[in-house]
Motif scaffolding. Structure first.
Motif, PDB file in Angstrom:
ATOM      1  N   THR A  31       0.820  -1.216   0.000  1.00 18.98           N
ATOM      2  CA  THR A  31       0.000   0.000   0.000  1.00 18.98           C
ATOM      3  C   THR A  31       0.852   1.264   0.000  1.00 18.98           C
ATOM      4  OG1 THR A  31      -0.087  -0.032   2.412  1.00 18.98           O
ATOM      5  CG2 THR A  31      -1.888  -1.128   1.232  1.00 18.98           C
ATOM      6  N   ARG A  32       2.158   1.108   0.125  1.00 16.83           N
ATOM      7  CA  ARG A  32       3.048   2.278   0.173  1.00 16.83           C
ATOM      8  C   ARG A  32       3.563   2.625  -1.217  1.00 16.83           C
ATOM      9  NH1 ARG A  32       6.837   2.337   5.292  1.00 16.83           N
ATOM     10  NH2 ARG A  32       6.365   4.540   5.118  1.00 16.83           N
ATOM     11  N   LYS A  33       3.686   3.921  -1.448  1.00 17.93           N
ATOM     12  CA  LYS A  33       4.205   4.410  -2.725  1.00 17.93           C
ATOM     13  C   LYS A  33       5.513   5.140  -2.485  1.00 17.93           C
ATOM     14  CE  LYS A  33      -0.175   4.704  -5.057  1.00 17.93           C
ATOM     15  NZ  LYS A  33      -0.996   5.442  -5.956  1.00 17.93           N
ATOM     16  N   TYR A  34       6.434   4.997  -3.433  1.00 19.74           N
ATOM     17  CA  TYR A  34       7.757   5.583  -3.339  1.00 19.74           C
ATOM     18  C   TYR A  34       8.109   6.264  -4.646  1.00 19.74           C
ATOM     19  CZ  TYR A  34       8.168   2.180   0.472  1.00 19.74           C
ATOM     20  OH  TYR A  34       7.969   1.454   1.602  1.00 19.74           O
ATOM     21  N   TRP A  35       9.108   7.170  -4.572  1.00 20.72           N
ATOM     22  CA  TRP A  35       9.692   7.712  -5.800  1.00 20.72           C
ATOM     23  C   TRP A  35      10.867   6.818  -6.142  1.00 20.72           C
ATOM     24  CZ3 TRP A  35       8.968  11.829  -2.047  1.00 20.72           C
ATOM     25  CH2 TRP A  35       7.841  12.606  -2.315  1.00 20.72           C
TER      26      TRP A  35
END
Length: 174
Positions: A31-35
């Motif tokens: 569920t986590r988003k990163y660059w």
């Protein structure tokens, strides 16, 4: 003539190689988003918070990332929250706009913490209410006198005689 020197007496450090940023995309893990920052030579970095990215970057990295993000979002609108966040933060860094909502929120700033990321030359002002302001050291921003004073006080508590505090004093009195 040559002199043989034992290894123990030598202090050898590896040369640090800097790889240019060639792309940036959003990476999702659960569920986590990163660059996801891709560099020349297939070197990849992943950052969840803008602060973490600033700690790892220098000014050249920021300029290159801004160039990539600007090229990508000048023709299209950011659709993802992470895309919007990087677009907004970098735009505020490189093209400050006095009509931006962030600069109008300064009237509500009463308590703040101030940090300087030396590697990339960015001021970071944050409040307990969750307002974050990132500013390039060499740019002029539409800061109110009160915010500048709070920044100066925060800085003077850490270091009484510093070039940065002198610069802030100059900006306040201008």
């Amino acid at each position: 003539m040559m002199t043989i020197v034992s290894e123990q007496g030598m202090n050898v450090e590896a040369l640090q190689t800097k790889y240019l940023i060639i792309d940036c995309e959003i990476y999702t893990e659960g569920t986590r988003k990163y660059w996801k920052i891709m560099r020349v030579g297939n070197h990849i970095e992943v950052h969840h918070f803008f602060d973490d990215m600033l700690k790892a970057f220098d000014m050249d990295d920021l300029v290159m990332l801004w160039s990539l993000v600007k090229d990508k979002f000048n023709s299209t609108e950011p659709t993802d929250d992470k895309e919007r966040e990087i677009w907004v933060e970098l735009k505020r860094l490189f093209e400050p706009d006095t009509n931006d909502e962030l600069w109008k929120l300064q009237k509500k700033i009463h308590d703040l913490t101030w940090k300087l990321y030396d590697s990339c030359g960015v001021h970071h002002v944050s409040t307990e209410k969750g307002i974050d302001i990132y500013m390039l050291v060499e740019k002029e921003y539409p800061l109110s006198r009160e915010t500048l004073t709070l920044m100066l006080v925060a800085k003077l508590l850490v270091d009484q005689d510093n070039e940065m505090s002198i610069e802030l004093l100059r900006k306040i009195f201008m």
